[in-house]
Write an enzyme that holds these catalytic residues in place. Structure first.
Site, PDB file in Angstrom:
ATOM      1  N   PHE A 111      62.158  48.960  44.410  1.00 54.40           N
ATOM      2  CA  PHE A 111      61.942  50.252  45.080  1.00 54.40           C
ATOM      3  C   PHE A 111      63.253  50.935  45.439  1.00 54.40           C
ATOM      4  O   PHE A 111      63.298  52.140  45.644  1.00 54.40           O
ATOM      5  CB  PHE A 111      61.069  50.053  46.331  1.00 54.40           C
ATOM      6  CG  PHE A 111      61.821  49.889  47.616  1.00 54.40           C
ATOM      7  CD1 PHE A 111      62.308  48.662  48.014  1.00 54.40           C
ATOM      8  CD2 PHE A 111      62.048  50.984  48.430  1.00 54.40           C
ATOM      9  CE1 PHE A 111      63.015  48.526  49.196  1.00 54.40           C
ATOM     10  CE2 PHE A 111      62.754  50.858  49.617  1.00 54.40           C
ATOM     11  CZ  PHE A 111      63.242  49.626  49.999  1.00 54.40           C
ATOM     12  N   LYS A 112      64.331  50.173  45.487  1.00 59.18           N
ATOM     13  CA  LYS A 112      65.631  50.735  45.836  1.00 59.18           C
ATOM     14  C   LYS A 112      66.033  51.889  44.914  1.00 59.18           C
ATOM     15  O   LYS A 112      66.816  52.748  45.289  1.00 59.18           O
ATOM     16  CB  LYS A 112      66.724  49.666  45.766  1.00 59.18           C
ATOM     17  CG  LYS A 112      66.456  48.404  46.578  1.00 59.18           C
ATOM     18  CD  LYS A 112      66.774  48.604  48.028  1.00 59.18           C
ATOM     19  CE  LYS A 112      66.940  47.299  48.800  1.00 59.18           C
ATOM     20  NZ  LYS A 112      65.756  46.441  48.831  1.00 59.18           N
ATOM     21  N   ASP A 113      65.509  51.881  43.690  1.00 60.51           N
ATOM     22  CA  ASP A 113      65.857  52.955  42.761  1.00 60.51           C
ATOM     23  C   ASP A 113      65.481  54.336  43.301  1.00 60.51           C
ATOM     24  O   ASP A 113      66.154  55.316  43.009  1.00 60.51           O
ATOM     25  CB  ASP A 113      65.137  52.755  41.418  1.00 60.51           C
ATOM     26  CG  ASP A 113      65.769  51.641  40.588  1.00 60.51           C
ATOM     27  OD1 ASP A 113      66.999  51.496  40.620  1.00 60.51           O
ATOM     28  OD2 ASP A 113      65.013  50.919  39.903  1.00 60.51           O
ATOM     29  N   LEU A 116      68.328  55.077  45.537  1.00 59.54           N
ATOM     30  CA  LEU A 116      69.655  54.915  44.945  1.00 59.54           C
ATOM     31  C   LEU A 116      69.855  55.666  43.631  1.00 59.54           C
ATOM     32  O   LEU A 116      70.974  55.751  43.137  1.00 59.54           O
ATOM     33  CB  LEU A 116      69.972  53.434  44.774  1.00 59.54           C
ATOM     34  CG  LEU A 116      70.425  52.797  46.097  1.00 59.54           C
ATOM     35  CD1 LEU A 116      70.414  51.285  45.995  1.00 59.54           C
ATOM     36  CD2 LEU A 116      71.805  53.297  46.499  1.00 59.54           C
TER      37      LEU A 116
END
Ligand SMILES: *Cc1c(COP(=O)(O)O)cnc(C)c1O
Length: 494
Positions: A111-113, A116
């Site tokens: 989910f960091k995408d 980020l």
């Protein structure tokens, strides 16, 4: 009065959104917050007809108010278009009785995408104002942030990134993702110790004015890509609105109904974005915080005592193996009635004693919105197997923690959206073991076996890892952080 972000520890430490995006942390060590989020009125009914990009512009527009619409549109396009393997960006999947918001369709399968992919675009725009400035991003990672940040910043002009990950503290796929990262401006460094050691090491460098001033004279500043940066937080608020829109659109709820969200939690960034969505008017009843054996947040949210003096466990959900949840500071600021002195005293206690204790009134206020549960590795494995056997749906270990917490905390009359934060293929070993009771010796053999047995495709970029060259080999002690940073800055800009 002009609007500003300011530090959670001092209202006089102010910044406009672009400045806050570049700085990451406030200069006094606090986190940047925006007051009166509950005074923002968003056109919620209209938003139910928007696509993801339009929703993103609408939500981010109010949070990042010094970015023009055109700037935001361009950032959104560059961040997301053609980058996710699902057009919906964050598709909501209905599986059995469950509503699962899949946040892992970005290029690094976590989910960091979502945050980020966006942060580097926002930084690039903010840097345009400062002609000769260069930024070295320093980031500690428990596994997923590092790769997503390196991928997001790869080849971004005038920006470099150095990522510190705990040696032996991340999954094999996570490690390979980082050490094979391309781009002359990206660096991955393994550090002896755990995630909290890496994170506090990075924080110390941000506090070290002397060390930084040597670079400042050369026009180089340090910044962070950790989830404390508002440039990551703001895009994460978007998918709560988008999940609600999808729930309405497929007639799971009527417009205006309240729903719950259940969130696998580590640094408290993801779930804080949900809290901000609630403040901004999204009909959320409860936010269920899910943790693993490192359940410092469970204890805090049930007793009001935050105590990091405890053993650190390595679990099968490594991205949640965290004992200091940085973004909690923003919640404390809000629920204390914006009392910066109070936040400052709690953070001083955390620094000196490793613990702090909030008043019963504040705890009660937090509990109005937040429920909490935790899961052991065994419980996660059991629920992964049960969910797969019931609905042929494969949860990753982090989402499985949330699944356990959701079962414990959800009200059967209120729909709950589970946030799935990683692809199960990032954790082939734990997933194979949970589903089929066995593990192959080789990571990629497990990936192939999982695909064959579940008929669910592994993400292309993960499959390609097996043939990618290793580019990053540094392993350091904590005491060597500064010297390695200086070395990397030198490689890039001297
Ligand atoms: C980072 C991460 C989390 C924790 O999110 P926070 O915003 O730090 O609370 C949970 N699951 C996965 C897979 C992650 O990568």
């Amino acid at each position: 009065m002009e609007k500003y972000y300011h530090s959670t520890r001092n209202k006089k430490v102010k910044a406009l959104p672009k400045e806050a995006v570049l700085a990451g942390l406030a200069s006094d060590g606090g986190l940047f917050v925006l007051d009166d989020l509950d005074q923002i009125s968003l056109p919620l009914a209209d938003m139910m007809k928007m696509d993801y990009a339009q929703l993103a512009r609408c939500v981010m527009g109010v949070l990042l108010f010094d970015y023009s619409e055109a700037e935001l549109d361009e950032c959104i396009r560059l961040a997301y278009q053609g980058q996710f393997d699902d057009e919906a960006i964050t598709p909501l999947v209905h599986s059995g009785k469950d509503h699962i918001l899949e946040l892992f369709h970005g290029p690094t399968s976590a989910f960091k995408d979502v945050g980020l992919r966006m942060l580097p675009q926002l930084m690039s725009v903010a840097l345009k104002k400062e002609k000769d400035a260069r930024v070295m991003i320093l980031t500690a990672t428990s596994g997923d942030t590092g790769k997503a940040a390196m991928a997001g910043f790869q080849d971004v002009d005038r920006v470099g990134i150095t990522v510190f990950y705990p040696d032996h503290g991340v999954s094999e796929i996570q490690r390979l993702q980082m050490v094979t990262q391309q781009g002359e401006n990206t660096f991955a460094v393994a550090m002896k110790g755990n995630f909290d050691d890496a994170q506090s090491g990075v924080k110390q460098i941000f506090h070290d004015v002397d060390y930084q001033s040597g670079f400042k004279t050369k026009g180089i500043q340090f910044s962070s890509a950790n989830s404390i940066n508002i440039g990551r937080l703001a895009p994460q608020v978007v998918y709560y609105f988008d999940a609600y829109r999808q729930m309405v659109q497929c007639n799971q709820i009527r417009f205006g109904d309240v729903i719950d969200f259940c969130v696998p939690t580590g640094n408290f960034g993801n779930v804080l974005a949900g809290y901000y969505a609630k403040l901004m008017g999204l009909p959320i009843r409860k936010l269920i915080v899910a943790t693993n054996a490192n359940h410092v947040l469970y204890d805090f949210l049930t007793t009001g005592v935050y105590d990091r003096n405890r053993p650190f466990y390595k679990t099968i959900s490594p991205s949640m193996d965290i004992l200091i949840s940085s973004n909690l500071e923003r919640l404390l600021y809000d629920v204390s009635g914006c009392d910066t002195a109070y936040v400052q005293s709690l953070m001083a206690d955390l620094q000196t004693k490793g613990r702090y204790c909030v008043s019963q009134a504040i705890l009660a206020k937090i509990q109005e919105t937040f429920a909490v549960g935790y899961a052991s590795d065994d419980q996660c494995r059991a629920v992964m197997k049960a969910k797969y056997e019931a609905d042929q749906y494969v949860l990753d270990p982090h989402s499985a923690c949330a699944y356990v917490a959701m079962r414990e905390c959800a009200d059967e009359n209120i729909p709950c959206v589970l946030l799935a934060t990683a692809s199960p293929y990032k954790f082939c070993g734990s997933v194979s073991e949970a589903l089929f009771g066995e593990q192959e010796s080789d990571e990629f053999a497990m990936m192939d076996a999982l695909e064959t047995r579940t008929h669910i495709q592994a993400p292309k970029l993960l499959k390609q890892l097996r043939s990618m060259p290793i580019r990053h080999q540094d392993v350091i002690e904590r005491s060597e952080m500064k010297s390695i940073i200086s070395q990397k800055v030198g490689v890039l800009w001297q």
